[in-house]
Scaffold this motif. Structure first.
Motif, short mmCIF file in Angstrom:
data_model
loop_
_atom_site.label_atom_id
_atom_site.label_comp_id
_atom_site.label_asym_id
_atom_site.label_seq_id
_atom_site.Cartn_x
_atom_site.Cartn_y
_atom_site.Cartn_z
N ALA A 1 0.83 -1.21 0.00
CA ALA A 1 0.00 0.00 0.00
C ALA A 1 0.86 1.25 0.00
CB ALA A 1 -0.93 -0.02 1.22
N LEU A 2 1.92 1.26 0.81
CA LEU A 2 2.80 2.43 0.87
C LEU A 2 3.55 2.63 -0.45
CD1 LEU A 2 4.14 1.89 4.49
CD2 LEU A 2 2.89 3.91 3.70
N PHE A 3 3.97 1.53 -1.08
CA PHE A 3 4.63 1.68 -2.38
C PHE A 3 3.66 2.20 -3.42
CE2 PHE A 3 6.03 0.28 -6.56
CZ PHE A 3 7.36 0.68 -6.55
N HIS A 4 2.39 1.76 -3.33
CA HIS A 4 1.42 2.22 -4.33
C HIS A 4 1.07 3.69 -4.13
CE1 HIS A 4 -1.25 1.44 -7.63
NE2 HIS A 4 -2.28 1.95 -6.98
N ILE A 5 1.20 4.19 -2.90
CA ILE A 5 1.03 5.63 -2.69
C ILE A 5 2.03 6.39 -3.56
CG2 ILE A 5 1.41 7.49 -1.01
CD1 ILE A 5 0.16 5.71 1.11
N LEU A 6 3.27 5.92 -3.60
CA LEU A 6 4.29 6.56 -4.42
C LEU A 6 4.02 6.34 -5.90
CD1 LEU A 6 7.50 5.46 -2.43
CD2 LEU A 6 6.06 7.46 -2.05
N SER A 7 3.72 5.10 -6.26
CA SER A 7 3.50 4.73 -7.66
C SER A 7 2.31 5.49 -8.26
CB SER A 7 3.26 3.22 -7.75
OG SER A 7 2.77 2.85 -9.01
N HIS A 8 1.21 5.50 -7.52
CA HIS A 8 0.01 6.17 -8.03
C HIS A 8 0.20 7.68 -8.11
CE1 HIS A 8 -4.08 7.99 -7.49
NE2 HIS A 8 -4.29 7.22 -8.54
N ALA A 9 0.88 8.24 -7.11
CA ALA A 9 1.13 9.69 -7.12
C ALA A 9 1.93 10.09 -8.34
CB ALA A 9 1.85 10.11 -5.85
N ALA A 10 2.96 9.32 -8.67
CA ALA A 10 3.81 9.64 -9.82
C ALA A 10 3.05 9.50 -11.13
CB ALA A 10 5.05 8.74 -9.83
N SER A 11 2.23 8.46 -11.25
CA SER A 11 1.52 8.19 -12.51
C SER A 11 0.32 9.10 -12.70
CB SER A 11 1.08 6.72 -12.55
OG SER A 11 2.17 5.85 -12.46
N LYS A 12 -0.47 9.29 -11.62
CA LYS A 12 -1.71 10.04 -11.78
C LYS A 12 -1.46 11.53 -12.01
CE LYS A 12 -4.80 8.23 -12.00
NZ LYS A 12 -5.82 7.64 -11.18
N SER A 13 -0.46 12.09 -11.33
CA SER A 13 -0.15 13.50 -11.57
C SER A 13 0.34 13.69 -13.01
CB SER A 13 0.90 13.99 -10.57
OG SER A 13 2.02 13.12 -10.53
N MET A 14 1.12 12.73 -13.51
CA MET A 14 1.59 12.80 -14.90
C MET A 14 0.41 12.73 -15.86
SD MET A 14 4.42 10.48 -16.91
CE MET A 14 3.81 8.94 -16.28
N LEU A 15 -0.57 11.88 -15.57
CA LEU A 15 -1.73 11.76 -16.46
C LEU A 15 -2.52 13.06 -16.54
CD1 LEU A 15 -2.99 8.18 -15.50
CD2 LEU A 15 -2.28 8.92 -17.78
N PHE A 16 -2.75 13.72 -15.40
CA PHE A 16 -3.50 14.97 -15.42
C PHE A 16 -2.75 16.07 -16.17
CE2 PHE A 16 -6.15 13.40 -11.80
CZ PHE A 16 -7.38 13.71 -12.35
N ILE A 17 -1.43 16.17 -15.94
CA ILE A 17 -0.66 17.19 -16.64
C ILE A 17 -0.60 16.89 -18.14
CG2 ILE A 17 1.60 18.27 -16.84
CD1 ILE A 17 0.08 19.04 -14.32
N ALA A 18 -0.40 15.62 -18.49
CA ALA A 18 -0.36 15.24 -19.92
C ALA A 18 -1.71 15.50 -20.58
CB ALA A 18 0.02 13.77 -20.05
N ALA A 19 -2.80 15.21 -19.88
CA ALA A 19 -4.14 15.44 -20.44
C ALA A 19 -4.36 16.91 -20.75
CB ALA A 19 -5.20 14.93 -19.47
N SER A 20 -3.81 17.79 -19.92
CA SER A 20 -3.95 19.23 -20.19
C SER A 20 -3.21 19.61 -21.46
CB SER A 20 -3.43 20.05 -19.01
OG SER A 20 -2.02 19.98 -18.91
N GLY A 21 -2.04 18.98 -21.69
CA GLY A 21 -1.29 19.25 -22.92
C GLY A 21 -2.02 18.74 -24.15
N LEU A 22 -2.68 17.60 -24.04
CA LEU A 22 -3.45 17.06 -25.16
C LEU A 22 -4.67 17.93 -25.44
CD1 LEU A 22 -3.32 13.28 -24.18
CD2 LEU A 22 -1.98 14.41 -25.96
N SER A 23 -5.31 18.41 -24.38
CA SER A 23 -6.48 19.28 -24.54
C SER A 23 -6.11 20.61 -25.18
CB SER A 23 -7.13 19.51 -23.18
OG SER A 23 -8.18 20.42 -23.25
N GLU A 24 -4.93 21.09 -24.85
CA GLU A 24 -4.48 22.40 -25.36
C GLU A 24 -4.38 22.42 -26.87
OE1 GLU A 24 -0.89 25.62 -24.41
OE2 GLU A 24 -0.79 23.57 -23.65
N VAL A 25 -4.03 21.29 -27.47
CA VAL A 25 -3.91 21.23 -28.94
C VAL A 25 -5.17 20.65 -29.58
CG1 VAL A 25 -1.39 21.10 -28.96
CG2 VAL A 25 -2.74 18.98 -28.76
#
Length: 497
Positions: free
Chosen positions: A338-362
């Protein structure tokens, strides 16, 4: 006391002071101060992590040097400092990746206030991680709630205001339950420091005189923190809060805020009530039950979505279910997963939201998959980042999400027979469901269409590209070099208890 031992306290105070200073600065200067602060705190807490790893011992820091029960203290070990470093890194990348959108989405005269809220948010996160005092934790939980609500509503449109109202109502409900629990726990134990409460709980349990009040306290704490971290079925506020705020806010809320509440719950399990007491009261079974349902319902809701950000948001419901499943297994292996997934999910999910904003921008600022077709070609770095994040969530080898699922599977195998069977089956079904909606999203952004959205000479912001590169590297580091991180989690968990 070594100077380095003061850094956790200094970090919290610097955040609060920076918030005050930023309130009188211009937006650009507040941004510079905020980015500098987060970078500095990452360095300071990295030094703390190195110190406690080298000494192999946790230590306490008494604020004002007044001992309990009058004083307040922080407790610092490997696990706390590891989380602090990671939270600073994710916040820095989330801010840099979404910086352009912050200045677009937020009115110019309110931009400095956005960074004031970021400073308060970081101070609350660090305080929740480090504090050894339950009432202090509650105070900073409230600061966190106010800051998070401001980060959602600062866009000042209809959707964000409604989302902020939902978030505030649910959050205050959770906070109220937590405060009731702390009041009862103080009445039972006469203490607010976590270690002292645990000693008192151990003394009152053998007589069983306060068994029912203690059960009520445990239930209130778990439900309150489950609401604030969006465990199913307390997740109704999450899709709008994550879907309608600025990309940086969505990344921070999904990857850090909910995880801080889960981390506080883990502290309560080990340091306040005791893991054995939690298992005896069947709390782990209840969390396991709601977690596995959340893993399925979050994914089923995501499959129905045509809005990329709401899809990512509903995915968070499922991923939070993963974390609670690990806690609900009631074993050391489950807690480490569970503690490792806190790190794993934080790294992946924040990247997904930021990447989605870049895709939406174009794509004409649209978040609908119909308009996003071909956006992976129009913004290549955003497309790559989204693909990496999506593959990680699905659980493809070499990515962080795959390593998390391996640890969850190992923990389930070593759990009780009933939980092993349920855990393994739900992991398999959830992985298939994750693949259905994330692979569909990746295929959509790489389907050539809607050429009229092409912006001649478009180049993503430098900060966006740099953040994406670091997010991608971090994901691979967590996926490939997980053993040292798990070693640190194991050492930290021993200090933690």
């Amino acid at each position: 006391m070594h100077l380095i031992q003061n850094f956790p306290f200094i970090s919290i105070i610097l955040c609060l002071a920076s918030g005050v200073v930023s309130s009188v600065l211009s937006g650009k200067n507040a941004k510079r101060l905020c980015i500098s602060l987060v970078s500095l705190l990452g360095i300071l807490n990295s030094m703390v992590l190195f110190y406690v790893w080298k000494t192999k011992e946790s230590y306490t820091f008494m604020m004002g040097h007044f001992p309990a029960p009058w004083g307040n203290e922080l407790r610092i070990g490997v696990l706390e400092s590891l989380m602090a470093v990671f939270f600073c890194a994710i916040m820095l990348l989330s801010l840099c990746g979404g910086m352009k959108r912050i200045f677009k989405d937020v009115e110019e005269e309110k931009t400095n206030l956005y960074f004031v809220m970021i400073d308060l948010m970081l101070s609350s996160l660090l305080a929740i991680i480090y504090t050894n005092d339950l009432f202090t934790a509650y105070v900073f939980v409230e600061i966190n709630t106010i800051a998070a609500c401001a980060l959602i509503m600062i866009r000042n449109n209809g959707h964000s205001l409604v989302a902020a109202a939902k978030y505030m109502i649910m959050s205050l409900l959770g906070s109220g339950l937590i405060l009731m629990a702390l009041s009862m726990l103080y009445d039972l134990s006469g203490h607010l420091l976590m270690s002292n409460i645990k000693e008192a709980v151990a003394q009152i349990l053998p007589g069983s005189q306060y068994e029912i009040p203690l059960t009520v306290v445990i239930a209130l704490l778990c439900v309150g923190l489950a609401i604030k971290s969006a465990l199913f079925p307390f997740h109704s506020w999450l899709p709008d809060a994550y879907g309608f705020s600025t990309p940086s806010s969505s990344a921070i809320l999904s990857s850090l805020v909910s995880k801080a509440y889960i981390f506080l719950l883990i502290k309560i399990f080990y340091r306040v009530i005791g893991m054995d007491v939690m298992i005896d009261h069947k709390i782990t079974n209840a969390l396991f039950f709601f977690a596995v349902i959340g893993m399925l319902m979050g994914s089923l809701s995501a499959i129905k979505e045509h809005d990329i950000r709401r899809l990512i948001a509903f995915s968070s419901v499922a991923q939070i279910g993963y974390i609670y499943m690990g806690i609900g297994l009631g074993t050391k292996a489950g807690m480490m997963a569970a503690l490792f997934h806190i790190l794993s999910h934080a790294a992946s999910k924040s990247m997904l939201f930021i990447a989605a904003s870049g895709l939406s921008e174009v794509s004409g600022n649209s978040k609908d998959f119909t308009d996003l077709k071909g956006s992976g070609y129009r913004n290549k770095i955003a497309g790559i980042g989204f693909t990496v994040g999506a593959l990680s969530m699905v659980g493809i080898p070499l990515f962080a999400g795959f390593t998390s699922k391996v640890y969850f599977a190992e923990a389930a195998v070593n759990a009780s027979t009933s939980k092993m069977a349920i855990g393994m089956v739900i992991l398999a079904i959830s992985t298939i469901l994750n693949a259905v909606y994330f692979i569909r999203a990746v295929i959509s952004i790489y389907t050539p269409r809607n050429e009229h959205f092409i912006v001649p000479g478009y180049k993503p912001a430098v900060t966006f590209s740099v953040a994406m590169v670091f997010f991608i590297v971090l994901n691979f580091v967590l996926g490939i070099f997980s053993n040292p991180i798990m070693d640190a989690i194991e050492v930290g968990l021993k200090m933690f208890a």
